[in-house]
Design a protein around this motif. Sequence first.
Motif, PDB file in Angstrom:
ATOM      1  N   GLY A  28     -17.232  19.492   2.873  1.00 33.17           N
ATOM      2  CA  GLY A  28     -16.715  20.823   3.142  1.00 33.17           C
ATOM      3  C   GLY A  28     -16.577  21.628   1.853  1.00 33.17           C
ATOM      4  O   GLY A  28     -17.141  21.288   0.808  1.00 33.17           O
ATOM      5  N   LYS A  29     -15.828  22.737   1.902  1.00 38.60           N
ATOM      6  CA  LYS A  29     -15.654  23.593   0.744  1.00 38.60           C
ATOM      7  C   LYS A  29     -14.907  22.838  -0.355  1.00 38.60           C
ATOM      8  O   LYS A  29     -13.872  22.232  -0.106  1.00 38.60           O
ATOM      9  CB  LYS A  29     -14.889  24.856   1.130  1.00 38.60           C
ATOM     10  N   GLY A  30     -15.421  22.852  -1.566  1.00 39.47           N
ATOM     11  CA  GLY A  30     -14.826  22.109  -2.661  1.00 39.47           C
ATOM     12  C   GLY A  30     -13.742  22.880  -3.388  1.00 39.47           C
ATOM     13  O   GLY A  30     -13.508  24.061  -3.127  1.00 39.47           O
ATOM     14  N   HIS A  31     -13.140  22.187  -4.346  1.00 37.70           N
ATOM     15  CA  HIS A  31     -12.063  22.810  -5.103  1.00 37.70           C
ATOM     16  C   HIS A  31     -12.164  22.504  -6.595  1.00 37.70           C
ATOM     17  O   HIS A  31     -11.987  23.364  -7.430  1.00 37.70           O
ATOM     18  CB  HIS A  31     -10.704  22.320  -4.577  1.00 37.70           C
ATOM     19  N   GLY A  32     -12.461  21.265  -6.941  1.00 39.02           N
ATOM     20  CA  GLY A  32     -12.537  20.892  -8.345  1.00 39.02           C
ATOM     21  C   GLY A  32     -12.762  19.401  -8.491  1.00 39.02           C
ATOM     22  O   GLY A  32     -13.076  18.710  -7.533  1.00 39.02           O
ATOM     23  N   ASN A  33     -12.641  18.926  -9.708  1.00 40.27           N
ATOM     24  CA  ASN A  33     -12.836  17.511  -9.978  1.00 40.27           C
ATOM     25  C   ASN A  33     -11.487  16.800  -9.864  1.00 40.27           C
ATOM     26  O   ASN A  33     -10.586  17.058 -10.643  1.00 40.27           O
ATOM     27  CB  ASN A  33     -13.418  17.326 -11.387  1.00 40.27           C
ATOM     28  N   HIS A  34     -11.366  15.920  -8.880  1.00 37.06           N
ATOM     29  CA  HIS A  34     -10.116  15.210  -8.627  1.00 37.06           C
ATOM     30  C   HIS A  34     -10.341  13.721  -8.748  1.00 37.06           C
ATOM     31  O   HIS A  34     -11.208  13.155  -8.069  1.00 37.06           O
ATOM     32  CB  HIS A  34      -9.580  15.520  -7.215  1.00 37.06           C
ATOM     33  N   PHE A  35      -9.590  13.077  -9.601  1.00 38.37           N
ATOM     34  CA  PHE A  35      -9.668  11.625  -9.773  1.00 38.37           C
ATOM     35  C   PHE A  35     -11.079  11.164 -10.104  1.00 38.37           C
ATOM     36  O   PHE A  35     -11.494  10.070  -9.734  1.00 38.37           O
ATOM     37  CB  PHE A  35      -9.149  10.898  -8.527  1.00 38.37           C
ATOM     38  N   GLY A  36     -11.853  12.043 -10.799  1.00 32.82           N
ATOM     39  CA  GLY A  36     -13.193  11.681 -11.246  1.00 32.82           C
ATOM     40  C   GLY A  36     -14.309  12.060 -10.302  1.00 32.82           C
ATOM     41  O   GLY A  36     -15.472  11.748 -10.561  1.00 32.82           O
ATOM     42  N   VAL A  37     -13.994  12.730  -9.177  1.00 33.41           N
ATOM     43  CA  VAL A  37     -15.012  13.085  -8.182  1.00 33.41           C
ATOM     44  C   VAL A  37     -14.812  14.535  -7.775  1.00 33.41           C
ATOM     45  O   VAL A  37     -13.683  14.994  -7.634  1.00 33.41           O
ATOM     46  CB  VAL A  37     -14.907  12.171  -6.939  1.00 33.41           C
ATOM     47  N   ASN A  38     -15.939  15.276  -7.569  1.00 29.22           N
ATOM     48  CA  ASN A  38     -15.850  16.648  -7.063  1.00 29.22           C
ATOM     49  C   ASN A  38     -15.369  16.591  -5.621  1.00 29.22           C
ATOM     50  O   ASN A  38     -16.033  16.008  -4.759  1.00 29.22           O
ATOM     51  CB  ASN A  38     -17.212  17.339  -7.132  1.00 29.22           C
ATOM     52  N   ALA A  39     -14.186  17.205  -5.354  1.00 34.74           N
ATOM     53  CA  ALA A  39     -13.592  17.088  -4.022  1.00 34.74           C
ATOM     54  C   ALA A  39     -12.780  18.334  -3.698  1.00 34.74           C
ATOM     55  O   ALA A  39     -12.508  19.172  -4.551  1.00 34.74           O
ATOM     56  CB  ALA A  39     -12.701  15.852  -3.949  1.00 34.74           C
ATOM     57  N   CYS A  40     -12.422  18.420  -2.425  1.00 38.18           N
ATOM     58  CA  CYS A  40     -11.557  19.518  -1.980  1.00 38.18           C
ATOM     59  C   CYS A  40     -10.095  19.104  -2.129  1.00 38.18           C
ATOM     60  O   CYS A  40      -9.776  17.958  -2.417  1.00 38.18           O
ATOM     61  CB  CYS A  40     -11.858  19.871  -0.518  1.00 38.18           C
ATOM     62  N   ARG A  41      -9.215  20.083  -1.897  1.00 36.42           N
ATOM     63  CA  ARG A  41      -7.791  19.787  -1.997  1.00 36.42           C
ATOM     64  C   ARG A  41      -7.374  18.711  -0.990  1.00 36.42           C
ATOM     65  O   ARG A  41      -6.596  17.801  -1.300  1.00 36.42           O
ATOM     66  CB  ARG A  41      -6.972  21.050  -1.727  1.00 36.42           C
ATOM     67  N   ALA A  42      -7.863  18.830   0.237  1.00 40.18           N
ATOM     68  CA  ALA A  42      -7.442  17.923   1.299  1.00 40.18           C
ATOM     69  C   ALA A  42      -7.811  16.483   0.985  1.00 40.18           C
ATOM     70  O   ALA A  42      -7.003  15.567   1.160  1.00 40.18           O
ATOM     71  CB  ALA A  42      -8.050  18.362   2.626  1.00 40.18           C
ATOM     72  N   CYS A  43      -9.048  16.269   0.523  1.00 45.21           N
ATOM     73  CA  CYS A  43      -9.477  14.901   0.241  1.00 45.21           C
ATOM     74  C   CYS A  43      -8.749  14.338  -0.985  1.00 45.21           C
ATOM     75  O   CYS A  43      -8.453  13.146  -1.047  1.00 45.21           O
ATOM     76  CB  CYS A  43     -10.984  14.867   0.033  1.00 45.21           C
ATOM     77  N   ALA A  44      -8.486  15.210  -1.967  1.00 48.72           N
ATOM     78  CA  ALA A  44      -7.746  14.759  -3.138  1.00 48.72           C
ATOM     79  C   ALA A  44      -6.327  14.347  -2.741  1.00 48.72           C
ATOM     80  O   ALA A  44      -5.816  13.303  -3.183  1.00 48.72           O
ATOM     81  CB  ALA A  44      -7.690  15.867  -4.185  1.00 48.72           C
ATOM     82  N   ALA A  45      -5.713  15.160  -1.881  1.00 49.12           N
ATOM     83  CA  ALA A  45      -4.358  14.835  -1.426  1.00 49.12           C
ATOM     84  C   ALA A  45      -4.360  13.577  -0.568  1.00 49.12           C
ATOM     85  O   ALA A  45      -3.443  12.745  -0.650  1.00 49.12           O
ATOM     86  CB  ALA A  45      -3.775  16.009  -0.634  1.00 49.12           C
ATOM     87  N   PHE A  46      -5.424  13.424   0.262  1.00 52.39           N
ATOM     88  CA  PHE A  46      -5.544  12.223   1.087  1.00 52.39           C
ATOM     89  C   PHE A  46      -5.619  10.969   0.219  1.00 52.39           C
ATOM     90  O   PHE A  46      -4.919   9.981   0.470  1.00 52.39           O
ATOM     91  CB  PHE A  46      -6.806  12.323   1.960  1.00 52.39           C
ATOM     92  N   PHE A  47      -6.451  11.006  -0.829  1.00 49.66           N
ATOM     93  CA  PHE A  47      -6.602   9.841  -1.709  1.00 49.66           C
ATOM     94  C   PHE A  47      -5.265   9.522  -2.398  1.00 49.66           C
ATOM     95  O   PHE A  47      -4.873   8.348  -2.507  1.00 49.66           O
ATOM     96  CB  PHE A  47      -7.687  10.126  -2.752  1.00 49.66           C
ATOM     97  N   ARG A  48      -4.585  10.556  -2.822  1.00 46.18           N
ATOM     98  CA  ARG A  48      -3.305  10.340  -3.506  1.00 46.18           C
ATOM     99  C   ARG A  48      -2.280   9.707  -2.559  1.00 46.18           C
ATOM    100  O   ARG A  48      -1.546   8.784  -2.925  1.00 46.18           O
ATOM    101  CB  ARG A  48      -2.783  11.674  -4.035  1.00 46.18           C
ATOM    102  N   ARG A  49      -2.249  10.193  -1.293  1.00 46.66           N
ATOM    103  CA  ARG A  49      -1.302   9.624  -0.328  1.00 46.66           C
ATOM    104  C   ARG A  49      -1.609   8.168  -0.038  1.00 46.66           C
ATOM    105  O   ARG A  49      -0.709   7.331   0.063  1.00 46.66           O
ATOM    106  CB  ARG A  49      -1.329  10.429   0.979  1.00 46.66           C
ATOM    107  N   MET A  50      -2.890   7.853   0.093  1.00 46.39           N
ATOM    108  CA  MET A  50      -3.266   6.485   0.430  1.00 46.39           C
ATOM    109  C   MET A  50      -2.928   5.513  -0.698  1.00 46.39           C
ATOM    110  O   MET A  50      -2.457   4.399  -0.459  1.00 46.39           O
ATOM    111  CB  MET A  50      -4.770   6.410   0.739  1.00 46.39           C
ATOM    112  N   ILE A  51      -3.179   5.947  -1.933  1.00 43.40           N
ATOM    113  CA  ILE A  51      -2.915   5.066  -3.075  1.00 43.40           C
ATOM    114  C   ILE A  51      -1.419   4.819  -3.227  1.00 43.40           C
ATOM    115  O   ILE A  51      -0.962   3.710  -3.509  1.00 43.40           O
ATOM    116  CB  ILE A  51      -3.497   5.669  -4.373  1.00 43.40           C
ATOM    117  N   LEU A  52      -0.625   5.884  -3.007  1.00 40.98           N
ATOM    118  CA  LEU A  52       0.820   5.756  -3.188  1.00 40.98           C
ATOM    119  C   LEU A  52       1.532   5.240  -1.944  1.00 40.98           C
ATOM    120  O   LEU A  52       2.692   4.858  -2.010  1.00 40.98           O
ATOM    121  CB  LEU A  52       1.435   7.113  -3.563  1.00 40.98           C
ATOM    122  N   GLY A  53       0.796   5.221  -0.832  1.00 43.15           N
ATOM    123  CA  GLY A  53       1.444   4.842   0.415  1.00 43.15           C
ATOM    124  C   GLY A  53       0.863   3.615   1.074  1.00 43.15           C
ATOM    125  O   GLY A  53       0.964   2.505   0.555  1.00 43.15           O
ATOM    126  N   THR A  54       0.214   3.809   2.226  1.00 51.12           N
ATOM    127  CA  THR A  54      -0.191   2.677   3.067  1.00 51.12           C
ATOM    128  C   THR A  54      -1.702   2.483   3.124  1.00 51.12           C
ATOM    129  O   THR A  54      -2.213   1.929   4.096  1.00 51.12           O
ATOM    130  CB  THR A  54       0.333   2.906   4.497  1.00 51.12           C
TER     131      THR A  54
END
Length: 422
Positions: A28-54
Amino acid sequence: MSCSTPSSSECSIGSVEVDDFKCEICLGKGHGNHFGVNACRACAAFFRRMILGTGFRQKCRLTKNCKPKDGRWFCKKCRLDKCYRLGMTPDNIQHDRDAHLSSELFLENHNKRKLQVSVLPTTVEEFVGVPHSILYFKREKLPKKMSTYIDLSQLVKRTEKILKTEPLFTSDTFNMTALEKLTFGLREARKNQQQFPAIMKSMGKEENCFIWEQQLMTAANWIMYFDEFRALPFDQKFAMIKCMWHLWGRLERLAMTAEMRVNGYCGKREFVISHDALLDYDSIDYDPSWSTSYSKDELMYFLDAPTYHGEPLVESFININPSDTELVFLICNLCLRLTGKKLGGEIEEVTQKLQDVLADSLHKHYTDIEMPRYAHRLAKLLSIGNDWLNLTHKRKEKMEIAYILDVFHVKFSHPELFQYSV
């Protein structure tokens, strides 16, 4: 917009969305480089939640090879696996930022949080100096403290003897009302009051024990001038005096302090603690080592001297200026009321009857001095009792915290004498 480095902290905060930039995770529409990968806000937030959560507990719902549809994922497991395959790494996760905020807003909130932390009150862990993980262990896990033991057996025997002995009356007292006899008893108790008591230089174990002894003896002698109290069974009298002596002693000394301040015999920061001594709040050298391992500064929260002794009530006594008879009614009525509530049962019934006797005596007193409409005056007297109850409530809250933190380590041979002394 592209970024020159793979750092999430530098790229995702400062980047903006553009139409020709795509997210490698959801396409989908991108946003920037997050955690080493070009990604959107939603996917970056998803990855962060998964790593810190369940994230480690996720399972694929479908074919274990799910794909996004119209920029949306329906399987968390496969979405997370793709993040890993593309090289997303949790190394740059920032635990104190929200991925949906701009850099300016993030910095503003970050500074606010730092300011809040700096002005927050000291936590229990910081105050005690014990880590959180240790503080909330079971009590038996903590090292045991040495306790100071105080033997009160002789004091109890003397109190029992007083409660079995009729006080000395003069011929003038036989026809007195209950309130008049108690007023006579108060004046007898105050005969040894020094006009210019010495200033106590220090307050330690011996001084505390002396004050307790004097207050208990004086309270027991005084209450025995009450005919209806003296006629009670011994066990009831003993139970009641153990409950009320501390309250009687404090209120009587507060009233004496007010009287001596009005007459210029003690200063505003001084408290008449006994017949021959007064305590200067600013110069007293308090030694708490016999009762606690806490420092003087730490104990100030629990035992601030003016609050502990009831200093705020001195001004009330000065303003209302009760006569000896009114003072006796106020103190005795409050002692009986609180004793009845605390002990309950048949003791509460007894205290109600004794209060009725005092009320009748007070009515006769006001009638004799030609004050038939005394409701306003009585309301002023009772306001002192309400002020005392408010002060006691605040002190009780602090003492409950002291008990939880195991601040004091004193053991008494007869702990029931201090059960209601807050």
